[in-house]
Design a protein around this motif. Structure first.
Motif, mmCIF file in Angstrom:
data_model
loop_
_atom_site.group_PDB
_atom_site.id
_atom_site.type_symbol
_atom_site.label_atom_id
_atom_site.label_comp_id
_atom_site.label_asym_id
_atom_site.label_seq_id
_atom_site.Cartn_x
_atom_site.Cartn_y
_atom_site.Cartn_z
ATOM 1 N N ASN A 298 -66.864 9.573 0.439
ATOM 2 C CA ASN A 298 -66.919 8.645 1.549
ATOM 3 C C ASN A 298 -68.076 8.879 2.771
ATOM 4 O OD1 ASN A 298 -64.776 6.448 1.330
ATOM 5 N ND2 ASN A 298 -63.784 8.142 0.390
ATOM 6 N N VAL A 299 -67.990 10.003 3.216
ATOM 7 C CA VAL A 299 -68.923 10.407 4.226
ATOM 8 C C VAL A 299 -70.333 9.949 3.898
ATOM 9 C CG1 VAL A 299 -69.681 11.777 6.021
ATOM 10 C CG2 VAL A 299 -67.408 11.662 5.587
ATOM 11 N N ALA A 300 -70.588 10.608 2.316
ATOM 12 C CA ALA A 300 -71.962 10.627 1.875
ATOM 13 C C ALA A 300 -72.518 9.025 1.767
ATOM 14 C CB ALA A 300 -71.855 11.314 0.580
ATOM 15 N N TYR A 301 -71.463 8.306 1.174
ATOM 16 C CA TYR A 301 -72.080 6.794 0.888
ATOM 17 C C TYR A 301 -72.758 6.124 1.663
ATOM 18 C CZ TYR A 301 -70.915 2.066 -0.650
ATOM 19 O OH TYR A 301 -71.088 0.791 -1.078
ATOM 20 N N PRO A 302 -72.821 5.978 2.916
ATOM 21 C CA PRO A 302 -73.912 5.291 3.680
ATOM 22 C C PRO A 302 -75.094 6.001 3.710
ATOM 23 C CG PRO A 302 -72.237 5.890 5.094
ATOM 24 C CD PRO A 302 -71.819 6.213 3.729
ATOM 25 N N LEU A 303 -75.263 7.444 3.527
ATOM 26 C CA LEU A 303 -76.513 7.944 3.473
ATOM 27 C C LEU A 303 -77.099 7.621 1.866
ATOM 28 C CD1 LEU A 303 -75.210 11.402 4.523
ATOM 29 C CD2 LEU A 303 -76.700 9.859 5.645
ATOM 30 N N GLU A 304 -76.302 7.659 0.793
ATOM 31 C CA GLU A 304 -76.771 7.219 -0.420
ATOM 32 C C GLU A 304 -77.273 5.560 -0.322
ATOM 33 O OE1 GLU A 304 -73.725 7.430 -3.283
ATOM 34 O OE2 GLU A 304 -72.890 9.469 -2.287
ATOM 35 N N VAL A 305 -76.576 4.691 0.150
ATOM 36 C CA VAL A 305 -76.952 3.388 0.299
ATOM 37 C C VAL A 305 -78.529 3.453 1.192
ATOM 38 C CG1 VAL A 305 -76.478 1.141 1.430
ATOM 39 C CG2 VAL A 305 -74.686 2.502 0.169
ATOM 40 N N ALA A 306 -78.390 4.260 2.355
ATOM 41 C CA ALA A 306 -79.860 4.178 3.162
ATOM 42 C C ALA A 306 -80.907 4.899 2.548
ATOM 43 C CB ALA A 306 -79.531 4.831 4.495
ATOM 44 N N GLY A 307 -80.547 5.593 1.333
ATOM 45 C CA GLY A 307 -81.725 6.238 0.548
ATOM 46 C C GLY A 307 -82.139 7.542 1.170
ATOM 47 N N PHE A 308 -80.888 8.335 2.101
ATOM 48 C CA PHE A 308 -81.413 9.397 2.659
ATOM 49 C C PHE A 308 -81.497 10.562 1.521
ATOM 50 C CE2 PHE A 308 -79.633 13.510 4.949
ATOM 51 C CZ PHE A 308 -79.975 13.091 6.254
ATOM 52 N N PRO A 309 -82.667 11.452 1.640
ATOM 53 C CA PRO A 309 -82.885 12.604 0.407
ATOM 54 C C PRO A 309 -81.689 13.311 0.173
ATOM 55 C CG PRO A 309 -84.560 12.539 2.573
ATOM 56 C CD PRO A 309 -83.198 11.750 3.069
ATOM 57 N N LYS A 310 -81.568 13.195 -1.187
ATOM 58 C CA LYS A 310 -80.547 13.783 -1.989
ATOM 59 C C LYS A 310 -80.362 15.119 -1.395
ATOM 60 C CE LYS A 310 -78.284 13.809 -6.411
ATOM 61 N NZ LYS A 310 -78.405 13.391 -7.873
ATOM 62 N N GLN A 311 -81.208 15.933 -1.394
ATOM 63 C CA GLN A 311 -81.079 17.383 -1.055
ATOM 64 C C GLN A 311 -80.883 17.736 0.203
ATOM 65 O OE1 GLN A 311 -83.938 15.818 -1.823
ATOM 66 N NE2 GLN A 311 -85.754 16.494 -0.463
ATOM 67 N N ASP A 312 -80.923 16.783 1.265
ATOM 68 C CA ASP A 312 -80.498 16.882 2.595
ATOM 69 C C ASP A 312 -79.001 16.459 2.895
ATOM 70 O OD1 ASP A 312 -82.964 17.793 3.103
ATOM 71 O OD2 ASP A 312 -83.597 16.120 3.738
ATOM 72 N N ARG A 313 -78.476 15.505 1.750
ATOM 73 C CA ARG A 313 -77.187 15.027 2.005
ATOM 74 C C ARG A 313 -75.851 15.825 2.229
ATOM 75 N NH1 ARG A 313 -77.166 10.836 -3.087
ATOM 76 N NH2 ARG A 313 -79.064 9.900 -2.563
ATOM 77 N N ALA A 314 -75.993 16.921 1.482
ATOM 78 C CA ALA A 314 -74.764 17.730 1.486
ATOM 79 C C ALA A 314 -74.600 18.672 2.864
ATOM 80 C CB ALA A 314 -74.727 18.836 0.590
ATOM 81 N N ALA A 315 -75.875 18.834 3.272
ATOM 82 C CA ALA A 315 -75.799 19.517 4.890
ATOM 83 C C ALA A 315 -75.267 18.494 5.789
ATOM 84 C CB ALA A 315 -77.158 20.189 4.994
ATOM 85 N N ARG A 316 -75.943 17.252 5.703
ATOM 86 C CA ARG A 316 -75.437 16.268 6.760
ATOM 87 C C ARG A 316 -74.034 15.920 6.422
ATOM 88 N NH1 ARG A 316 -75.735 14.274 11.378
ATOM 89 N NH2 ARG A 316 -75.607 12.035 11.505
ATOM 90 N N VAL A 317 -73.584 15.765 5.217
ATOM 91 C CA VAL A 317 -71.863 15.682 5.307
ATOM 92 C C VAL A 317 -71.204 16.811 5.852
ATOM 93 C CG1 VAL A 317 -70.179 15.144 3.683
ATOM 94 C CG2 VAL A 317 -72.267 14.033 3.287
ATOM 95 N N ALA A 318 -71.726 18.179 5.535
ATOM 96 C CA ALA A 318 -70.828 19.030 6.117
ATOM 97 C C ALA A 318 -70.904 19.185 7.748
ATOM 98 C CB ALA A 318 -71.667 20.491 5.791
ATOM 99 N N GLU A 319 -72.071 18.845 8.159
ATOM 100 C CA GLU A 319 -72.171 18.844 9.405
ATOM 101 C C GLU A 319 -71.460 17.779 10.408
ATOM 102 O OE1 GLU A 319 -76.085 18.042 12.619
ATOM 103 O OE2 GLU A 319 -75.898 16.946 10.743
ATOM 104 N N LEU A 320 -71.139 16.553 9.315
ATOM 105 C CA LEU A 320 -70.244 15.584 9.881
ATOM 106 C C LEU A 320 -68.697 15.799 10.189
ATOM 107 C CD1 LEU A 320 -72.487 12.503 8.330
ATOM 108 C CD2 LEU A 320 -71.756 12.818 10.872
ATOM 109 N N LEU A 321 -68.417 16.529 8.944
ATOM 110 C CA LEU A 321 -67.193 16.963 8.654
ATOM 111 C C LEU A 321 -66.724 17.816 9.614
ATOM 112 C CD1 LEU A 321 -66.454 16.976 4.821
ATOM 113 C CD2 LEU A 321 -65.672 15.056 6.477
ATOM 114 N N SER A 322 -67.865 18.847 10.065
ATOM 115 C CA SER A 322 -67.366 19.863 11.098
ATOM 116 C C SER A 322 -66.937 19.296 12.215
ATOM 117 C CB SER A 322 -68.464 20.950 11.108
ATOM 118 O OG SER A 322 -68.546 21.428 12.225
ATOM 119 N N PHE A 323 -67.876 18.144 12.791
ATOM 120 C CA PHE A 323 -67.732 17.516 14.046
ATOM 121 C C PHE A 323 -66.377 16.783 14.121
ATOM 122 C CE2 PHE A 323 -68.129 13.884 16.904
ATOM 123 C CZ PHE A 323 -68.909 14.689 17.899
#
Ligand code: ADP
Ligand code: ADP
Length: 237
Positions: free
Chosen positions: A107-132
């Motif tokens: 769910n958190v990755a969904y807007p990143l996918e829609v926005a075309g956020f680089p796939k290799q960076d997504r997991a780290a971004r999601v982890a950062e957000l979930l930690s927050f």
């Protein structure tokens, strides 16, 4: 600087019955939300709050007046530019609007996918957000395995994914009990203080405004009938 500025904004809808009067949902509203504000918009059902949200989020166009988001007049922008504006506005909802078929991380990755956020960076971004939002251990859970408060924390993480400058909270705690409401409001305060995100809180609950907002506009029948610092507005008898 105003991040959201409304000048004499109106929105009317055609009558649903033939020959009937048009419905004026928003009637010449002017409003300035400054960077860093937690701006509350309060009013009873039918006051025009949801319509205001759809106008600010550029989901609907106004029938009069001007709306500036981060200095840009959205009335004159083509759809392509509006999509960029929307990416800069995170939304959270009363019913959370999570995808039941996707995990919390999905769910958190969904807007990143829609926005075309680089796939290799997504997991780290999601982890950062979930930690927050304090949900690292729930990354692989599904929404129906979460409490209401946890669901809204997922909603907040998702809303922050594309690093918006504005977060719109539309009755975001109205489905939660008082204790959970205060947890979610505390998290929103952190979003504002630690990430510097301007927050607009739409609610019919006075307690929410008094807990979190710095400024408030009171809406009634499509108009702003009072506005100012929360303390001033609510201390007047
Ligand atoms: P609130 O969110 O404060 O409950 P709304 O913005 O939903 O208020 O509604 C304000 C007024 O506009 C109401 O009278 C409502 O019936 C009317 N309204 C809202 N959306 C529409 C629409 N799509 N078509 C016709 N009337 C609408
Ligand atoms: P849909 O996503 O099918 O349009 P809704 O109408 O419930 O479903 O969603 C309203 C808005 O909430 C959508 O415009 C979308 O931006 C956002 N939204 C809903 N679900 C998600 C999701 N899982 N991830 C990101 N955004 C979502």
């Amino acid at each position: 600087m105003s991040v959201v500025s409304l000048r004499n904004v109106s929105k009317s809808y055609p009558s649903s019955t033939k020959g009937g009067a048009t419905v004026t949902a928003i009637d010449s509203v002017s409003l300035d939300v400054e960077a860093g504000d937690i701006y509350g918009i309060i009013g009873y059902s039918g006051a025009g709050k949801s319509t205001l949200v759809r106008l600010v989020n550029a989901l609907e166009r106004s029938t009069g007046g001007e709306i500036h988001i981060n200095g840009r007049d959205i009335a004159t922008l083509p759809e392509r530019e509006l999509r960029k504006i929307r990416l800069g506005i995170g939304m959270i909802f009363q019913q959370f609007n999570l995808l039941g078929s996707r995990t919390v991380a999905g769910n958190v990755a969904y807007p990143l996918e829609v926005a075309g956020f680089p796939k290799q960076d997504r997991a780290a971004r999601v982890a950062e957000l979930l930690s927050f939002v304090g949900l690292t251990d729930k990354a692989k859970s599904y929404p129906d395995q979460l409490s209401g408060g946890q669901k809204q924390r997922v909603g907040i993480a998702r809303a922050l994914a594309t690093s918006p400058s504005i977060l719109l909270a539309d009755e975001a705690t109205s489905a939660l009990d008082p204790e959970t409401t205060h947890e979610v409001l505390a998290l929103l305060k952190r979003v504002n203080a630690e990430l510097g995100i301007t927050i607009i809180v739409i609610t019919h609950e006075m307690d929410v405004i008094q807990t979190i907002a710095t400024k408030v506009a009171v809406m009634d029948q499509g108009k702003v009938i009072e506005r100012g610092p929360v303390f001033d507005v609510f201390s007047n008898p």
